[in-house]
Design a protein around this motif. Structure first.
Motif, PDB file in Angstrom:
ATOM      1  N   ASN A 143     -43.748 -68.346-127.326  1.00 37.64           N
ATOM      2  CA  ASN A 143     -42.500 -68.530-126.554  1.00 37.64           C
ATOM      3  C   ASN A 143     -41.422 -67.522-126.943  1.00 37.64           C
ATOM      4  O   ASN A 143     -40.225 -67.855-126.948  1.00 37.64           O
ATOM      5  CB  ASN A 143     -41.939 -69.951-126.744  1.00 37.64           C
ATOM      6  N   HIS A 144     -41.814 -66.304-127.278  1.00 37.26           N
ATOM      7  CA  HIS A 144     -40.785 -65.327-127.625  1.00 37.26           C
ATOM      8  C   HIS A 144     -39.896 -65.096-126.406  1.00 37.26           C
ATOM      9  O   HIS A 144     -40.402 -64.833-125.303  1.00 37.26           O
ATOM     10  CB  HIS A 144     -41.415 -64.005-128.077  1.00 37.26           C
ATOM     11  N   PRO A 145     -38.587 -65.182-126.547  1.00 34.28           N
ATOM     12  CA  PRO A 145     -37.711 -65.114-125.369  1.00 34.28           C
ATOM     13  C   PRO A 145     -37.842 -63.815-124.579  1.00 34.28           C
ATOM     14  O   PRO A 145     -37.742 -63.825-123.340  1.00 34.28           O
ATOM     15  CB  PRO A 145     -36.305 -65.279-125.957  1.00 34.28           C
ATOM     16  N   HIS A 146     -38.084 -62.696-125.262  1.00 36.26           N
ATOM     17  CA  HIS A 146     -38.188 -61.422-124.543  1.00 36.26           C
ATOM     18  C   HIS A 146     -39.417 -61.401-123.644  1.00 36.26           C
ATOM     19  O   HIS A 146     -39.347 -60.959-122.492  1.00 36.26           O
ATOM     20  CB  HIS A 146     -38.237 -60.261-125.536  1.00 36.26           C
ATOM     21  N   VAL A 147     -40.534 -61.912-124.158  1.00 33.05           N
ATOM     22  CA  VAL A 147     -41.759 -61.968-123.350  1.00 33.05           C
ATOM     23  C   VAL A 147     -41.594 -62.983-122.230  1.00 33.05           C
ATOM     24  O   VAL A 147     -41.952 -62.722-121.075  1.00 33.05           O
ATOM     25  CB  VAL A 147     -42.973 -62.318-124.235  1.00 33.05           C
ATOM     26  N   ARG A 148     -41.041 -64.138-122.562  1.00 30.72           N
ATOM     27  CA  ARG A 148     -40.858 -65.191-121.557  1.00 30.72           C
ATOM     28  C   ARG A 148     -39.957 -64.722-120.413  1.00 30.72           C
ATOM     29  O   ARG A 148     -40.251 -64.950-119.230  1.00 30.72           O
ATOM     30  CB  ARG A 148     -40.273 -66.437-122.223  1.00 30.72           C
ATOM     31  N   GLU A 149     -38.888 -64.049-120.742  1.00 31.60           N
ATOM     32  CA  GLU A 149     -37.960 -63.575-119.704  1.00 31.60           C
ATOM     33  C   GLU A 149     -38.616 -62.522-118.813  1.00 31.60           C
ATOM     34  O   GLU A 149     -38.398 -62.498-117.591  1.00 31.60           O
ATOM     35  CB  GLU A 149     -36.700 -63.014-120.369  1.00 31.60           C
ATOM     36  N   THR A 177     -51.198 -58.989-124.552  1.00 31.38           N
ATOM     37  CA  THR A 177     -50.134 -59.687-123.821  1.00 31.38           C
ATOM     38  C   THR A 177     -49.398 -60.693-124.698  1.00 31.38           C
ATOM     39  O   THR A 177     -48.768 -61.614-124.188  1.00 31.38           O
ATOM     40  CB  THR A 177     -50.704 -60.418-122.585  1.00 31.38           C
ATOM     41  N   ALA A 178     -49.494 -60.515-126.012  1.00 30.62           N
ATOM     42  CA  ALA A 178     -48.804 -61.402-126.963  1.00 30.62           C
ATOM     43  C   ALA A 178     -49.248 -62.848-126.830  1.00 30.62           C
ATOM     44  O   ALA A 178     -48.474 -63.770-127.066  1.00 30.62           O
ATOM     45  CB  ALA A 178     -47.284 -61.286-126.803  1.00 30.62           C
ATOM     46  N   GLY A 179     -50.502 -63.054-126.437  1.00 26.70           N
ATOM     47  CA  GLY A 179     -51.027 -64.412-126.326  1.00 26.70           C
ATOM     48  C   GLY A 179     -50.483 -65.181-125.143  1.00 26.70           C
ATOM     49  O   GLY A 179     -50.594 -66.411-125.096  1.00 26.70           O
ATOM     50  N   THR A 180     -49.924 -64.481-124.166  1.00 20.48           N
ATOM     51  CA  THR A 180     -49.309 -65.154-123.018  1.00 20.48           C
ATOM     52  C   THR A 180     -50.318 -65.477-121.929  1.00 20.48           C
ATOM     53  O   THR A 180     -50.308 -66.555-121.348  1.00 20.48           O
ATOM     54  CB  THR A 180     -48.188 -64.282-122.428  1.00 20.48           C
ATOM     55  N   MET A 181     -51.191 -64.517-121.637  1.00 24.07           N
ATOM     56  CA  MET A 181     -52.230 -64.717-120.622  1.00 24.07           C
ATOM     57  C   MET A 181     -53.309 -63.676-120.836  1.00 24.07           C
ATOM     58  O   MET A 181     -53.145 -62.731-121.600  1.00 24.07           O
ATOM     59  CB  MET A 181     -51.662 -64.649-119.212  1.00 24.07           C
ATOM     60  N   SER A 182     -54.418 -63.861-120.154  1.00 22.80           N
ATOM     61  CA  SER A 182     -55.583 -63.021-120.415  1.00 22.80           C
ATOM     62  C   SER A 182     -55.481 -61.674-119.705  1.00 22.80           C
ATOM     63  O   SER A 182     -55.226 -61.609-118.497  1.00 22.80           O
ATOM     64  CB  SER A 182     -56.851 -63.744-119.958  1.00 22.80           C
ATOM     65  N   ALA A 229     -43.504 -56.195-122.411  1.00 20.77           N
ATOM     66  CA  ALA A 229     -42.522 -56.843-123.291  1.00 20.77           C
ATOM     67  C   ALA A 229     -43.034 -56.885-124.720  1.00 20.77           C
ATOM     68  O   ALA A 229     -42.275 -56.696-125.684  1.00 20.77           O
ATOM     69  CB  ALA A 229     -42.226 -58.254-122.783  1.00 20.77           C
ATOM     70  N   SER A 230     -44.336 -57.116-124.891  1.00 17.28           N
ATOM     71  CA  SER A 230     -44.920 -57.128-126.224  1.00 17.28           C
ATOM     72  C   SER A 230     -44.795 -55.755-126.886  1.00 17.28           C
ATOM     73  O   SER A 230     -44.457 -55.650-128.075  1.00 17.28           O
ATOM     74  CB  SER A 230     -46.388 -57.543-126.148  1.00 17.28           C
ATOM     75  N   LEU A 231     -45.055 -54.699-126.125  1.00 14.47           N
ATOM     76  CA  LEU A 231     -44.906 -53.348-126.683  1.00 14.47           C
ATOM     77  C   LEU A 231     -43.449 -53.072-127.053  1.00 14.47           C
ATOM     78  O   LEU A 231     -43.177 -52.381-128.047  1.00 14.47           O
ATOM     79  CB  LEU A 231     -45.418 -52.309-125.693  1.00 14.47           C
ATOM     80  N   ASP A 232     -42.503 -53.602-126.264  1.00  9.06           N
ATOM     81  CA  ASP A 232     -41.085 -53.494-126.642  1.00  9.06           C
ATOM     82  C   ASP A 232     -40.860 -54.066-128.034  1.00  9.06           C
ATOM     83  O   ASP A 232     -40.177 -53.460-128.874  1.00  9.06           O
ATOM     84  CB  ASP A 232     -40.201 -54.256-125.649  1.00  9.06           C
ATOM     85  N   LEU A 233     -41.426 -55.242-128.263  1.00  7.75           N
ATOM     86  CA  LEU A 233     -41.223 -55.910-129.558  1.00  7.75           C
ATOM     87  C   LEU A 233     -41.850 -55.127-130.696  1.00  7.75           C
ATOM     88  O   LEU A 233     -41.288 -55.054-131.796  1.00  7.75           O
ATOM     89  CB  LEU A 233     -41.789 -57.332-129.502  1.00  7.75           C
TER      90      LEU A 233
END
Length: 427
Positions: free
Chosen positions: A52-58, A268-273, A314-318
């Motif tokens: 639930n990292h806010p940057h990825v979620r947003e 994808t930071a564990g968000t989706m496949s 977003a993950s690469l941003d982080l």
């Protein structure tokens, strides 16, 4: 009650009910009654920044409002174009042609098709098989299964029903290096490429090897003119302390650069496949032609899904913004887990980057081990003869120590139970 869900990697008749999770937060899984467990698995290596990292979620929310999906055949979109460009910039040398797919196993299958197609364009149509290594694991789809160790992997029972590939020991010394070169020489007309999990073999037993082993593999591929294919689906994105495991060779006189690179999981930071297969220019150029029949004929329905691409960007941003202390994670794991070496039934304790492994000589009941961990507020999923952790890279020291405490205490508890049973049997 009917089992509507057929669950992974378990015997449905005897497996205990799965643990129900209703929410996630940071490095924690949250149960129905508010119970919290540190996820020391990062959801099978994928939740690198935690949940639930806010940057990825947003980023995903904004993309969902614009366009959740569109086919990638004959259509493109900015999230995919941006992600491909960034990955090409990050990957070593001219690994700059990015093919999207929807899972790690499919990324491996695409790499196989790329390699076979490459040699067909170079008048070597007989090169349709591959060499992989003992204890290898490359996925659960049919082609990927054929690359897994045919005797020791979870797919051994299917070995008679799938393509027979070549398997040799990792070339850790002169003897095993000679064996690798012998097989490549004897089967040079049929081997299209060599698959390797650089520095860390994952589900085949969580085994590590050094950069010298990796360079021997690269040198053998050059000597026998076969493609080197690096499966970094598990090791990519700083899991070993570098962005990619092959980057550990960057300071060598001749760094290892695979011809094809497979990435997934933490992409994808564990968000989706989502997964990608990245090819060097000479592989891509084999398909670049005026002949429509020379195209790479592959295209998963959900390849380059805009939501997944947005999550990955977003993950690469982080990763660009966050200086993860993977060396600190490794140091804590090494220091804390080393005490388990004193247990007779522990064969080895090994750590590399954000990976910590306890290997048993005579594996205890791993379900009991898992139950002991859960009681201590930690979620891990042991398998085979290994109890291991691959925590989120953002894990704080306090939580990492709790993971280590749970691994140590669970191991001692299970060993004590085993010793007690042996004493009772002798009475």
């Amino acid at each position: 009650m009917m089992n509507s869900v057929w669950r992974p990697y378990c015997q449905m008749k005897t497996a205990p009910p799965p643990m129900k999770i209703v929410a996630t937060e940071g490095c924690h899984l949250i149960g129905e009654n508010g119970e919290r467990w540190i996820d020391g698995m990062a959801s099978w290596w994928s939740a690198c920044h935690g949940y639930n990292h806010p940057h990825v979620r947003e980023a995903v929310t904004a993309q969902l409002q614009r366009m959740p999906h569109v086919m990638f055949g004959g259509i493109t979109h900015d999230p995919a174009e941006c992600l491909a460009s960034r990955l090409a910039e990050m990957a070593p040398e001219d690994l700059n042609h990015v093919f999207f797919s929807d899972s790690g196993s499919v990324a491996v299958e695409v790499a196989m098709k790329m390699a076979i197609g490459h040699w067909r364009r170079h008048d070597r149509p007989g090169r349709t098989r591959f060499l992989a290594f003992e204890n290898a694991y490359h996925g659960d789809t049919t082609g990927a299964m054929s690359l897994c160790d045919p005797q020791r992997s979870m797919h051994a029972r299917y070995s008679g029903a799938i393509t027979q590939q070549f398997h040799v020991p990792l070339p850790r010394d002169e003897t095993t290096e000679a064996e690798l070169n012998r097989v490549l020489a004897e089967h040079s007309d049929s081997i299209a490429g060599v698959f390797v999990e650089p520095l860390v073999q994952g589900a085949g037993g969580m085994r590590f090897h050094d950069v010298n082993t990796l360079t021997r593999i690269r040198d053998a591929c050059r000597r026998h003119d076969v493609l080197l294919i690096a499966d970094e689906i598990a090791t990519g994105f700083q899991r070993t302390g570098k962005m990619f495991a092959v980057n550990h060779t960057a300071d060598l006189h001749s760094p290892v650069v695979p011809d094809i690179l497979c990435l997934g999981k933490a992409l994808t930071a564990g968000t989706m496949s989502m997964a990608v297969t990245i090819a060097r220019s000479h592989v891509f150029d084999s398909f670049y032609s005026d002949d429509p029949g020379a195209a790479l004929m592959h295209g998963p329905t959900f390849m380059a899904n805009p939501l997944a691409c947005s999550a990955a960007n977003a993950s690469l941003d982080l990763f660009e913004q966050t200086p993860y202390e993977v060396g600190n994670i490794e140091s804590i794991l090494r220091e804390r887990l080393s005490v388990l070496r004193d247990i007779d039934n522990v064969a080895d304790v090994r750590c590399f980057g954000a990976i910590g492994v306890v290997q048993f000589r005579d594996p205890p009941n791993m379900q009991t081990v898992q139950d002991e961990l859960v009681r201590r507020g930690v979620w891990l999923r042991p398998f085979g003869d290994c109890l291991y952790t691959t925590p989120p890279l953002c894990i704080v020291d306090e939580s990492l120590h709790q993971v280590c405490d749970a691994m140590i205490e669970a191991t001692h508890a299970v060993m004590a139970q085993s010793n007690s049973r042996e004493v009772n049997q002798l009475r």
